[in-house]
Enzyme design. Sequence first.
Site, mmCIF file in Angstrom:
data_model
loop_
_atom_site.group_PDB
_atom_site.id
_atom_site.type_symbol
_atom_site.label_atom_id
_atom_site.label_comp_id
_atom_site.label_asym_id
_atom_site.label_seq_id
_atom_site.Cartn_x
_atom_site.Cartn_y
_atom_site.Cartn_z
ATOM 1 N N ARG A 1 19.478 -3.182 -34.680
ATOM 2 C CA ARG A 1 18.487 -4.202 -34.323
ATOM 3 C C ARG A 1 18.595 -5.537 -35.073
ATOM 4 O O ARG A 1 17.834 -6.454 -34.764
ATOM 5 C CB ARG A 1 17.053 -3.670 -34.465
ATOM 6 C CG ARG A 1 16.726 -2.488 -33.578
ATOM 7 C CD ARG A 1 15.270 -2.396 -33.221
ATOM 8 N NE ARG A 1 14.371 -2.561 -34.357
ATOM 9 C CZ ARG A 1 13.053 -2.690 -34.229
ATOM 10 N NH1 ARG A 1 12.489 -2.681 -33.035
ATOM 11 N NH2 ARG A 1 12.295 -2.808 -35.297
ATOM 12 N N ASP A 2 19.482 -5.659 -36.041
ATOM 13 C CA ASP A 2 19.659 -6.959 -36.702
ATOM 14 C C ASP A 2 21.124 -7.146 -37.072
ATOM 15 O O ASP A 2 21.460 -7.504 -38.198
ATOM 16 C CB ASP A 2 18.768 -7.064 -37.937
ATOM 17 C CG ASP A 2 18.625 -8.501 -38.446
ATOM 18 O OD1 ASP A 2 18.875 -9.436 -37.651
ATOM 19 O OD2 ASP A 2 18.265 -8.691 -39.621
#
Length: 208
Positions: free
Chosen positions: A66-67
């Site tokens: 997610r990042d």
Amino acid sequence: MFMGACLQPPNVCLVLEHCVHGSLHEFLRSETTHSIRITMSLVYRFAVDIARGVKYLHNKQNIVQRDLKARNVLVDASLNAKVSDFGLSRVMTETGADGNLTACGTPAWTAPEIVRMEAYTDKVDVYSFGIILWELITRQEPYGGKRGVQIAYAAAEQGKRPEIPSYVPRNYSVLMQECWADRPTDRPSFNQILKRLFAMKKEADHIA
């Protein structure tokens, strides 16, 4: 690599290996400092390492990072690229990332479906990986380093993507664009990505 841990309060901590070259973001911009020539072969090697790391998260741990971005990839003394920083990572469920549809990630690397608050899958990491492929080949900040959510909204609502230089190999460019496709179902899996990267790397190593 996990080296050890201290469980005695107030010094609770994990001890991890030291990646001497720091983040991939720093490494790509300091070629004159570390005196390591960044060839296409090394670009492919980094891309393969990152893809392997995320594939492990997806297939073995059922985790979406997610990042994913060059700043969250570390480079060790042997020039291995290692995915790091799991502060925003979530376990995947049938309804998405831990059932959590909150916004996450860094705007320039954030998949359109997250911005649009739609249900999402591990394909959000594929989108971010496409931006990393752009970082690897250009050694620049996407969108000229512009910050803010307007970048994410431009990507989600207007189809904006980083401009691809003319020198980028065609097969690399095609893969990059497939990874950052607007529809998650149009993006390849990391299994497919790795097969294509291996073929590109083999060709680059042969030419070198």
